[in-house]
Every structure is written in structure tokens, then in C-alpha cells.
Scaffold this motif. Structure first.
Motif, PDB file in Angstrom:
ATOM      1  N   MET A   1      -0.537  -3.087 -27.632  1.00 59.33           N
ATOM      2  CA  MET A   1      -0.338  -2.871 -29.106  1.00 59.33           C
ATOM      3  C   MET A   1       0.879  -2.563 -29.967  1.00 59.33           C
ATOM      4  SD  MET A   1      -1.986   0.985 -29.023  1.00 59.33           S
ATOM      5  CE  MET A   1      -0.950   2.264 -27.997  1.00 59.33           C
ATOM      6  N   ARG A   2       1.053  -2.296 -31.038  1.00 59.33           N
ATOM      7  CA  ARG A   2       2.391  -1.748 -30.911  1.00 59.33           C
ATOM      8  C   ARG A   2       3.027  -0.801 -31.577  1.00 59.33           C
ATOM      9  NH1 ARG A   2       3.347  -3.771 -36.981  1.00 59.33           N
ATOM     10  NH2 ARG A   2       1.225  -3.468 -37.311  1.00 59.33           N
ATOM     11  N   ALA A   3       3.965   0.019 -31.082  1.00 56.33           N
ATOM     12  CA  ALA A   3       4.559   0.991 -31.255  1.00 56.33           C
ATOM     13  C   ALA A   3       5.876   1.125 -31.229  1.00 56.33           C
ATOM     14  CB  ALA A   3       3.302   2.106 -29.979  1.00 56.33           C
ATOM     15  N   PHE A   4       5.893   2.792 -32.114  1.00 59.22           N
ATOM     16  CA  PHE A   4       7.390   3.265 -31.464  1.00 59.22           C
ATOM     17  C   PHE A   4       7.503   4.461 -30.703  1.00 59.22           C
ATOM     18  CE2 PHE A   4       7.214   1.025 -35.673  1.00 59.22           C
ATOM     19  CZ  PHE A   4       8.862   1.207 -36.488  1.00 59.22           C
ATOM     20  N   THR A   5       8.222   4.419 -29.982  1.00 54.60           N
ATOM     21  CA  THR A   5       8.186   5.229 -28.632  1.00 54.60           C
ATOM     22  C   THR A   5       9.888   6.050 -28.479  1.00 54.60           C
ATOM     23  OG1 THR A   5       9.205   3.320 -27.676  1.00 54.60           O
ATOM     24  CG2 THR A   5       7.042   4.083 -27.528  1.00 54.60           C
ATOM     25  N   VAL A   6      10.167   6.429 -27.831  1.00 53.91           N
ATOM     26  CA  VAL A   6      10.988   7.379 -27.561  1.00 53.91           C
ATOM     27  C   VAL A   6      11.586   6.810 -26.539  1.00 53.91           C
ATOM     28  CG1 VAL A   6      12.415   9.167 -27.286  1.00 53.91           C
ATOM     29  CG2 VAL A   6      10.962   9.491 -28.608  1.00 53.91           C
ATOM     30  N   GLU A   7      12.573   6.150 -26.437  1.00 53.63           N
ATOM     31  CA  GLU A   7      13.094   5.829 -25.249  1.00 53.63           C
ATOM     32  C   GLU A   7      14.098   6.581 -24.418  1.00 53.63           C
ATOM     33  OE1 GLU A   7      12.053   2.315 -24.109  1.00 53.63           O
ATOM     34  OE2 GLU A   7      10.827   2.842 -25.717  1.00 53.63           O
ATOM     35  N   ARG A   8      14.933   7.440 -24.842  1.00 57.57           N
ATOM     36  CA  ARG A   8      15.525   8.129 -24.584  1.00 57.57           C
ATOM     37  C   ARG A   8      15.511   9.473 -25.282  1.00 57.57           C
ATOM     38  NH1 ARG A   8      19.147   5.117 -26.749  1.00 57.57           N
ATOM     39  NH2 ARG A   8      21.309   5.969 -28.046  1.00 57.57           N
ATOM     40  N   TYR A   9      15.671  10.608 -24.994  1.00 57.14           N
ATOM     41  CA  TYR A   9      16.110  11.775 -25.624  1.00 57.14           C
ATOM     42  C   TYR A   9      17.564  12.366 -26.450  1.00 57.14           C
ATOM     43  CZ  TYR A   9      12.295  14.372 -23.824  1.00 57.14           C
ATOM     44  OH  TYR A   9      10.701  14.505 -23.415  1.00 57.14           O
ATOM     45  N   GLY A  10      17.414  12.192 -27.571  1.00 59.51           N
ATOM     46  CA  GLY A  10      18.806  12.700 -28.208  1.00 59.51           C
ATOM     47  C   GLY A  10      18.772  12.117 -29.416  1.00 59.51           C
ATOM     48  N   ASP A  11      19.488  11.252 -30.307  1.00 55.86           N
ATOM     49  CA  ASP A  11      19.881  10.764 -31.625  1.00 55.86           C
ATOM     50  C   ASP A  11      18.318   9.619 -32.041  1.00 55.86           C
ATOM     51  OD1 ASP A  11      21.074   8.275 -31.013  1.00 55.86           O
ATOM     52  OD2 ASP A  11      22.656   9.223 -31.483  1.00 55.86           O
ATOM     53  N   LYS A  12      18.876   9.461 -33.200  1.00 51.14           N
ATOM     54  CA  LYS A  12      17.483   8.499 -33.846  1.00 51.14           C
ATOM     55  C   LYS A  12      17.466   7.170 -32.663  1.00 51.14           C
ATOM     56  CE  LYS A  12      20.698   7.713 -37.935  1.00 51.14           C
ATOM     57  NZ  LYS A  12      20.772   8.104 -39.097  1.00 51.14           N
ATOM     58  N   ALA A  13      18.652   6.635 -32.458  1.00 51.30           N
ATOM     59  CA  ALA A  13      18.939   5.646 -32.226  1.00 51.30           C
ATOM     60  C   ALA A  13      17.700   5.590 -31.124  1.00 51.30           C
ATOM     61  CB  ALA A  13      19.882   5.220 -31.768  1.00 51.30           C
ATOM     62  N   GLY A  14      17.053   6.535 -30.252  1.00 50.81           N
ATOM     63  CA  GLY A  14      16.560   6.169 -28.901  1.00 50.81           C
ATOM     64  C   GLY A  14      15.210   6.515 -29.546  1.00 50.81           C
ATOM     65  N   VAL A  15      14.355   6.218 -30.928  1.00 49.10           N
ATOM     66  CA  VAL A  15      13.288   5.624 -31.349  1.00 49.10           C
ATOM     67  C   VAL A  15      13.470   3.803 -31.189  1.00 49.10           C
ATOM     68  CG1 VAL A  15      11.608   6.149 -32.858  1.00 49.10           C
ATOM     69  CG2 VAL A  15      12.805   7.474 -31.731  1.00 49.10           C
ATOM     70  N   ARG A  16      12.524   3.288 -30.862  1.00 52.01           N
ATOM     71  CA  ARG A  16      12.651   2.260 -30.789  1.00 52.01           C
ATOM     72  C   ARG A  16      10.751   1.381 -30.780  1.00 52.01           C
ATOM     73  NH1 ARG A  16      16.699  -0.170 -27.269  1.00 52.01           N
ATOM     74  NH2 ARG A  16      18.435   1.089 -27.838  1.00 52.01           N
ATOM     75  N   ALA A  17      10.941  -0.303 -31.985  1.00 51.25           N
ATOM     76  CA  ALA A  17       9.714  -1.022 -31.726  1.00 51.25           C
ATOM     77  C   ALA A  17       9.211  -1.596 -30.555  1.00 51.25           C
ATOM     78  CB  ALA A  17       9.493  -1.072 -33.702  1.00 51.25           C
ATOM     79  N   GLY A  18       8.367  -1.503 -30.157  1.00 47.23           N
ATOM     80  CA  GLY A  18       7.895  -2.481 -29.133  1.00 47.23           C
ATOM     81  C   GLY A  18       6.520  -2.594 -28.767  1.00 47.23           C
ATOM     82  N   GLU A  19       6.017  -3.745 -27.764  1.00 39.70           N
ATOM     83  CA  GLU A  19       5.233  -3.406 -27.379  1.00 39.70           C
ATOM     84  C   GLU A  19       4.373  -2.673 -25.925  1.00 39.70           C
ATOM     85  OE1 GLU A  19       1.924  -5.305 -28.347  1.00 39.70           O
ATOM     86  OE2 GLU A  19       3.018  -5.926 -29.989  1.00 39.70           O
ATOM     87  N   VAL A  20       3.642  -1.781 -26.697  1.00 44.72           N
ATOM     88  CA  VAL A  20       3.185  -0.605 -25.268  1.00 44.72           C
ATOM     89  C   VAL A  20       2.117  -1.259 -24.674  1.00 44.72           C
ATOM     90  CG1 VAL A  20       4.262   0.953 -26.053  1.00 44.72           C
ATOM     91  CG2 VAL A  20       2.193   0.965 -27.029  1.00 44.72           C
ATOM     92  N   PRO A  21       1.108  -1.074 -24.020  1.00 44.16           N
ATOM     93  CA  PRO A  21      -0.614  -1.026 -23.758  1.00 44.16           C
ATOM     94  C   PRO A  21      -0.729  -0.176 -24.444  1.00 44.16           C
ATOM     95  CG  PRO A  21       0.915  -0.449 -20.569  1.00 44.16           C
ATOM     96  CD  PRO A  21       2.094  -0.298 -22.117  1.00 44.16           C
ATOM     97  N   ASP A  22      -2.634  -0.345 -24.548  1.00 42.38           N
ATOM     98  CA  ASP A  22      -3.540   0.341 -25.124  1.00 42.38           C
ATOM     99  C   ASP A  22      -4.102   1.031 -24.961  1.00 42.38           C
ATOM    100  OD1 ASP A  22      -3.777  -1.732 -27.033  1.00 42.38           O
ATOM    101  OD2 ASP A  22      -5.837  -2.768 -26.582  1.00 42.38           O
TER     102      ASP A  22
END
Length: 334
Positions: free
Chosen positions: A1-22
């Protein structure tokens, strides 16, 4: 499914769009296809790592704390809901992730969506409505005729807290900017302090309860508007030992939280009032308590802007920059 994930703590650049498991669906879970989700200050705090002591999420994780959507699957033990139900919820703090196409939520944390609301309107409510209920009803036990100060009355929490306090029979004061004075009056505020023109602590006196969502100096000054025996309940101030006990935190964390809130608790004691910190809990039952008020139009949602799902990062930035004029920022999934 599509989702917005926190890839690393910190500023807004750490939030990414991508595919994650249902999500996996437990026996007591409902799987919801999310139609809309809303932005909360908590999202920024989580992403920035400010909540790691309380909410130690392991990256990467899906962000988001409010939803409205349609049930597409139910676990074997689910009795409250069926496939096709339109619902809204604030998931439990250990199961966040509403900036996604799907989420599995325990049935106890979900309620049927108010029939009078759109998905976007419903998604704007759960976290702020539950916070308002837990402050005003559960913690403060507001009674008719009591005086309540709600800070930041045009914000997501403030707009709902003003309306709930009025339904409880309180005299309600609020703080807001010049541009939103008329709005908060329409929501039911009896006394409005334009913080650009007046200092609230010099014009408000003998209040029973203050709902603080700002922290800092505003929290400290709020003690001065309370009558003896009054209480300030904060969702933005330092956590206290009572909250640490609720979390089941170890003695070291309890001591640390007690130390963090020492200054404000001491200042409150000297004035003969009390301070407490509240971190709201998920509750489908409380959403069901609120639904008749919502469907009757006695509590109405206030939505500032709706962004498409693909623009979730922009929605987060818009809210974080304080660009919302009033109420909540919402993301529409489809």
C-alpha cells in the motif's frame, strides 16, 4: 500500500512517500480503507523525535493519528463492526499510521462516522475531540456555571474544546488573534482575548479550569487566572509523574518526568492551584458519546484546507508553518 513514513527522526526531509506492506489484521481488529486523515501538532513532534521517551517508534514507521474511512475486513472476534461500515478513529498510540491507504485498528478504538459529516470533516475530529472530552469531562469534571479558559481557540483543539465546554454549561473564555475573534464567538466563546492587543492574565480572573495547548510562558501565566483550587490541564507542558505512572514507566523515567514538571507544579502549589499533564487516549466509546452532539450540530468540525494524499508532505509543512487560519488541515486519500 502507499504510505508516508518517517525514515529518520529530525526535520521534514525525513518523511517519505513509498510502498509498505499491508497491515496485519488481528482477531479484534478492523481493517479500514482510509478516505481522509488530518494533521495534528503531535505529528510534527513525533517526526522531530520530541516524543521518543513516551513514544519510542522504531523507524521506518507510518505517521498519522486521525482517520475516517470504510471497513474492508474484520477480525474473527470483532462484534461491533461489519464490512462496509463508515468509521472514524484515533488509533492507539502504539498503532498509529493514518497517512496510508489502509490501517488495522482495534475495534475498541473505532466508532461509526457521524452521518452528518463528510469523510474530511470526520477525519478532523477524533484526536482533538477525545482530548477535549478527556480534559473537560474526565479530568476536570466541568459543571454548569464553571469558568473555563481555552487557549488558542481557533486551533484544531481549541475550536472543539470551546464547543464542548459550552455544551457542558461552562462560561468559556478563549485567546485568539484579531482575525479569528468572530469565529470563536460563533463557536460559543463568551469572552475573547485578542492576544495581539491584550494580555489574557490581566483581564481574566477566577477561572476554574484552563486548557493549555501552548506551554511555555503561556502555561505559567495561566496560573494567575485561576481561582483558589482551580486547575490548569496542559497537553503541551512538561509531563508529570502521574503521567509516567499511567505509561507504566520505570522509576528513572518517572523521576525524570517529575523533575521536568517541578517548576510549574511548585508555582501552582504556591498559588493554591494544581497542574497536570494529559496525553489523550484512543477511545471508541468516547467518540460514540460525542457523536449525538456532532450529529445535532452542537459540535461542528472546522476544516481549514484539504490536500490530496500525494501532497501529504506539503500538508504537514503547511500546518507546521502555522499557515492554517483556523481548525484542522486534512488529507484526502481518494
Amino acid at each position: 500500500m502507499r504510505a508516508f513514513t518517517v525514515e529518520r527522526y529530525g526535520d521534514k526531509a525525513g518523511v517519505r512517500a513509498g510502498e509498505v506492506p499491508d497491515p496485519e489484521v488481528g482477531a479484534a481488529d478492523v481493517l479500514v480503507r482510509i478516505q481522509a486523515a488530518s494533521i495534528n501538532p503531535l505529528d510534527r513532534m513525533i517526526r522531530a523525535g520530541e516524543m521518543k521517551t513516551i513514544l519510542p517508534y522504531k523507524v521506518p514507521f507510518v505517521l498519522g493519528n486521525d482517520l475516517a474511512g470504510i471497513v474492508v475486513e474484520v477480525g474473527a472476534a470483532v462484534t461491533r463492526f461489519a464490512v462496509g461500515d463508515e468509521v472514524f478513529a484515533r488509533p492507539d498510540k502504539d498503532r498509529i499510521g493514518t497517512f496510508a491507504e489502509l490501517i488495522a485498528v482495534h475495534q475498541d478504538d473505532v466508532a461509526l462516522k457521524p452521518t452528518t459529516l463528510t469523510m474530511e470533516e470526520a477525519a478532523s475530529l477524533p484526536l482533538v475531540a477525545l482530548t477535549s472530552w478527556q480534559v473537560l469531562v474526565e479530568r476536570a469534571h466541568i459543571q454548569p456555571g464553571q469558568k473555563v479558559l481555552v487557549h488558542a481557540g481557533s486551533g484544531g483543539l481549541g475550536t472543539i474544546a470551546i464547543q464542548l465546554a459550552k455544551q457542558l454549561g461552562a462560561h468559556v473564555a478563549t485567546t485568539t488573534s484579531t482575525a479569528n475573534v468572530d469565529l470563536v464567538k460563533r463557536l460559543g466563546a463568551d469572552a475573547v482575548v485578542d492576544y495581539k492587543k491584550q494580555a489574557f492574565e490581566t483581564v481574566l480572573h477566577d477561572y476554574d479550569v484552563v486548557l493549555d495547548s501552548l506551554g511555555g510562558e503561556t502555561l505559567l501565566k495561566s496560573l494567575d487566572v485561576l481561582k483558589p483550587g482551580g486547575q490548569v490541564i496542559s497537553v503541551a507542558g512538561p509531563p508529570d509523574a502521574a503521567f509516567a505512572r499511567e505509561l507504566g514507566a520505570n522509576p528513572v523515567i518517572r523521576l525524570a518526568m517529575s523533575a521536568l514538571s517541578f517548576r510549574i507544579r511548585r508555582a501552582a502549589r504556591r498559588r493554591g492551584v494544581t497542574y497536570s499533564f494529559l496525553f489523550m487516549k484512543a477511545s471508541g466509546d468516547q467518540l460514540r458519546e460525542l457523536t449525538p452532539l456532532i450529529e445535532a450540530g452542537r459540535i461542528r468540525s472546522v476544516v481549514d484546507t484539504v490536500f490530496p494524499f500525494e501532497s501529504t508532505r506539503e500538508a504537514l509543512e503547511y500546518a507546521e508553518a502555522g499557515r492554517a487560519r483556523a481548525g484542522k488541515v486534512v488529507v484526502r486519500m481518494r
